[in-house]
Design a protein around this motif. Structure first.
Motif, mmCIF file in Angstrom:
data_model
loop_
_atom_site.group_PDB
_atom_site.id
_atom_site.type_symbol
_atom_site.label_atom_id
_atom_site.label_comp_id
_atom_site.label_asym_id
_atom_site.label_seq_id
_atom_site.Cartn_x
_atom_site.Cartn_y
_atom_site.Cartn_z
ATOM 1 N N MET A 12 -48.639 -25.152 19.183
ATOM 2 C CA MET A 12 -48.756 -24.643 20.556
ATOM 3 C C MET A 12 -49.383 -23.247 20.551
ATOM 4 S SD MET A 12 -47.903 -26.562 23.079
ATOM 5 C CE MET A 12 -48.032 -25.266 24.275
ATOM 6 N N ALA A 13 -50.591 -23.168 21.079
ATOM 7 C CA ALA A 13 -51.201 -21.842 21.307
ATOM 8 C C ALA A 13 -50.998 -21.503 22.784
ATOM 9 C CB ALA A 13 -52.671 -21.893 20.929
ATOM 10 N N SER A 14 -51.890 -20.734 23.373
ATOM 11 C CA SER A 14 -51.694 -20.336 24.776
ATOM 12 C C SER A 14 -52.975 -19.700 25.312
ATOM 13 C CB SER A 14 -50.559 -19.312 24.839
ATOM 14 O OG SER A 14 -50.514 -18.715 26.108
ATOM 15 N N PHE A 15 -53.204 -19.880 26.613
ATOM 16 C CA PHE A 15 -54.321 -19.169 27.241
ATOM 17 C C PHE A 15 -54.141 -17.660 27.058
ATOM 18 C CE2 PHE A 15 -56.189 -22.192 30.708
ATOM 19 C CZ PHE A 15 -56.445 -23.126 29.733
ATOM 20 N N VAL A 22 -54.957 -35.900 7.288
ATOM 21 C CA VAL A 22 -53.962 -35.265 8.167
ATOM 22 C C VAL A 22 -54.698 -34.636 9.347
ATOM 23 C CG1 VAL A 22 -52.142 -33.511 8.336
ATOM 24 C CG2 VAL A 22 -52.453 -34.807 6.204
ATOM 25 N N HIS A 23 -54.277 -35.011 10.554
ATOM 26 C CA HIS A 23 -54.956 -34.499 11.754
ATOM 27 C C HIS A 23 -54.219 -33.268 12.284
ATOM 28 C CE1 HIS A 23 -57.439 -34.534 15.306
ATOM 29 N NE2 HIS A 23 -56.349 -34.419 16.045
ATOM 30 N N VAL A 24 -54.955 -32.179 12.429
ATOM 31 C CA VAL A 24 -54.369 -30.931 12.935
ATOM 32 C C VAL A 24 -54.969 -30.655 14.304
ATOM 33 C CG1 VAL A 24 -54.169 -28.434 12.525
ATOM 34 C CG2 VAL A 24 -54.126 -30.024 10.597
ATOM 35 N N GLN A 25 -54.137 -30.313 15.256
ATOM 36 C CA GLN A 25 -54.661 -30.022 16.593
ATOM 37 C C GLN A 25 -53.945 -28.819 17.185
ATOM 38 O OE1 GLN A 25 -56.080 -33.407 18.592
ATOM 39 N NE2 GLN A 25 -55.387 -32.728 20.572
ATOM 40 N N CYS A 26 -54.747 -27.832 17.586
ATOM 41 C CA CYS A 26 -54.204 -26.680 18.291
ATOM 42 C C CYS A 26 -54.149 -27.059 19.774
ATOM 43 C CB CYS A 26 -55.139 -25.487 18.076
ATOM 44 S SG CYS A 26 -54.560 -23.996 18.862
ATOM 45 N N LYS A 69 -53.493 -37.596 24.671
ATOM 46 C CA LYS A 69 -54.881 -37.158 24.441
ATOM 47 C C LYS A 69 -55.110 -36.631 23.025
ATOM 48 C CE LYS A 69 -56.626 -37.844 28.575
ATOM 49 N NZ LYS A 69 -57.777 -38.709 28.810
ATOM 50 N N ILE A 70 -54.322 -37.117 22.070
ATOM 51 C CA ILE A 70 -54.518 -36.637 20.696
ATOM 52 C C ILE A 70 -55.936 -37.015 20.234
ATOM 53 C CG2 ILE A 70 -53.725 -36.810 18.283
ATOM 54 C CD1 ILE A 70 -51.647 -35.510 20.110
ATOM 55 N N GLY A 71 -56.628 -36.036 19.668
ATOM 56 C CA GLY A 71 -57.994 -36.296 19.190
ATOM 57 C C GLY A 71 -59.065 -36.019 20.243
ATOM 58 N N ARG A 72 -58.644 -35.794 21.473
ATOM 59 C CA ARG A 72 -59.604 -35.437 22.547
ATOM 60 C C ARG A 72 -59.533 -33.935 22.781
ATOM 61 N NH1 ARG A 72 -62.791 -39.420 22.797
ATOM 62 N NH2 ARG A 72 -61.696 -41.380 22.701
ATOM 63 N N SER A 73 -60.667 -33.341 23.123
ATOM 64 C CA SER A 73 -60.639 -31.887 23.277
ATOM 65 C C SER A 73 -60.275 -31.443 24.694
ATOM 66 C CB SER A 73 -61.976 -31.285 22.872
ATOM 67 O OG SER A 73 -63.002 -31.952 23.552
ATOM 68 N N THR A 95 -59.068 -28.652 18.452
ATOM 69 C CA THR A 95 -58.321 -28.014 19.549
ATOM 70 C C THR A 95 -58.386 -28.892 20.785
ATOM 71 O OG1 THR A 95 -58.910 -25.856 18.681
ATOM 72 C CG2 THR A 95 -58.201 -25.900 20.969
ATOM 73 N N SER A 96 -57.303 -28.853 21.563
ATOM 74 C CA SER A 96 -57.299 -29.626 22.800
ATOM 75 C C SER A 96 -56.659 -28.814 23.923
ATOM 76 C CB SER A 96 -56.480 -30.904 22.560
ATOM 77 O OG SER A 96 -56.351 -31.615 23.759
ATOM 78 N N THR A 97 -57.213 -28.941 25.114
ATOM 79 C CA THR A 97 -56.535 -28.434 26.316
ATOM 80 C C THR A 97 -56.347 -29.666 27.188
ATOM 81 O OG1 THR A 97 -57.793 -26.411 26.063
ATOM 82 C CG2 THR A 97 -56.599 -26.671 28.141
ATOM 83 N N PRO A 98 -55.224 -30.375 26.979
ATOM 84 C CA PRO A 98 -55.139 -31.744 27.512
ATOM 85 C C PRO A 98 -54.680 -31.834 28.962
ATOM 86 C CG PRO A 98 -53.238 -31.266 26.135
ATOM 87 C CD PRO A 98 -54.094 -30.042 26.101
ATOM 88 N N TYR A 99 -53.994 -30.808 29.489
ATOM 89 C CA TYR A 99 -53.516 -30.946 30.871
ATOM 90 C C TYR A 99 -54.703 -30.716 31.809
ATOM 91 C CZ TYR A 99 -50.693 -31.154 34.942
ATOM 92 O OH TYR A 99 -50.194 -31.565 36.157
#
Ligand SMILES: NC(=O)c1ccc[n+]([C@@H]2O[C@H](COP(=O)([O-])OP(=O)(O)OC[C@H]3O[C@@H](n4cnc5c(N)ncnc54)[C@H](OP(=O)(O)O)[C@@H]3O)[C@@H](O)[C@H]2O)c1
Length: 342
Positions: free
Chosen positions: A203-206, A241-245, A278-282, A291-295
């Protein structure tokens, strides 16, 4: 260039020299690119946010394997725990307060039955104690942990100029947001590498994606997580291994102190549904690897600000400072009122 030549010939446009043709063609191509690129990019964002599905969670590890969530007892972390238990994963819950972890573990077993196991560990990440990390290693030892959610996080209690930030708050933010994420990942990732599969969400943040005055330490810690996570994503990709911020604007939790949802502020359940779908979608994080901003509304907001203003531009930082100066003033007024009423 050939196409431009054909069009200009057809229109009967004559050029004095080859170099003037090249100059006019270049300006024309740059103009077309400037108009077409944002349209193309916006279509990509819309497809990513609203149309295309993410990868199924089960592709990172079968149901019955384990998901480890930090900061699991409240807010977004709690929703990750409930959502992953619902999908059939056993859950390791880590956070500070044992009683809250016990309550959540009971909720999971009453909702999803004996097929879902839970393990809990109360540790205070701000203490950065080796003995806590040893306990965590023992807890996870021998388990097939296929999903790690680096969710734990701390922000400033109210926006504060950097030079006035209490030393303890500064230390806690760095220990919890940065050091805990590094140490937990270092314990869990080797098992994923050996099994050649796994998913690491951080979990990152704006607040870190867009530099945020008066939350400077939090902002820096989340920018650190963004860079670290993208670099790690590239390192672990060859190991399966899939990493997503995960980038996010506000969500209604204790941290944001916002209770009412709106188009821009989802509740934790809506937010986590978007992440896991939305894993794997940006999403809105176009051109930011791993990285993803899924909302949906966060994605559109990020895309617009990054594309047209620039995420570290003077104007974005100035608007952000104004907003946080206002929030500080209101928080100080409230604290003064509360003190008077006591
Ligand atoms: N909410 C937002 O608007 C927002 C926006 C962007 C990004 N984020 C990020 O999303 C993540 C989750 O935020 P949230 O809003 O869900 O937070 P939250 O509601 O405040 O929950 C924080 C969780 O972390 C645990 N925790 C806090 N300090 C800890 C410590 N020292 N040691 C161990 N556990 C600790 C808490 O445990 P206890 O319950 O035991 O205290 C709780 O389970 C954070 O990384 C945050 O930066 C949030």
């Amino acid at each position: 260039m050939d196409a431009i030549k054909k069009v200009t010939d057809y229109l009967g446009v004559q050029f004095e020299s080859n170099s003037s043709f090249i100059l006019v063609s270049s300006v024309l191509l740059a103009g077309i690119f400037t108009i077409v690129a944002p349209i193309f990019s916006f279509i990509r964002v819309l497809f990513s946010l609203f149309v295309l599905p993410g990868k199924p969670i089960s592709s990172f590890g079968p149901r019955g394997s384990w998901a480890l969530i930090t900061g699991a007892s409240d807010g977004i972390g709690k929703e990750f725990a409930l959502a992953l238990a619902k999908k059939g994963y056993n859950i390791i819950l880590i956070s500070r307060t044992q009683s809250k972890l016990d309550t959540l573990a009971s909720e999971i077993s009453s909702k999803y039955g004996p097929k879902i196991s839970t393990k809990t560990l109360a540790m205070d990440f701000s203490q950065n104690k080796d003995s806590d990390y040893t306990a965590l290693r023992k807890l996870a030892d021998g388990l097939d942990v296929s999903i790690l959610v680096n969710n734990v996080g701390l922000s400033h209690s109210i926006p504060v100029p950097f030079v006035e930030t209490p030393a303890q708050e500064m230390n806690d933010i760095i220990m919890i947001n940065c050091m805990a994420t590094l140490r937990v990942t270092k314990l869990i990732a080797p098992g994923m590498i050996s099994r050649k599969r796994g998913l690491i969400l951080t979990m990152a943040s704006f607040g870190g994606f867009f530099p945020t005055p008066l939350l400077a330490t939090y902002s820096g810690s989340k920018a650190f997580l963004q860079q670290w996570s993208t670099a790690l994503g590239s390192e672990l990709q060859p190991h399966g291994v899939h990493v997503q911020c995960i980038q996010s604007h506000l969500v209604t939790t204790a941290m944001s102190k916002i209770r009412k949802t709106s188009a821009l502020v989802p509740n934790p359940r809506q937010f986590v549904q978007a992440v896991l779908g939305k894993i794997g979608r940006s999403g809105g994080a176009q051109n930011v690897a791993f990285t993803s901003t899924p909302y949906w509304s966060h994605g559109l907001m990020q895309w617009f600000l990054s594309r047209f203003l620039g995420e570290r531009s003077q104007i974005v930082v100035k608007i952000n400072r104004g907003m946080h100066e206002d929030i500080r003033k209101r928080a100080l007024r409230k604290a003064a009122r509360d003190a008077k009423n006591q």
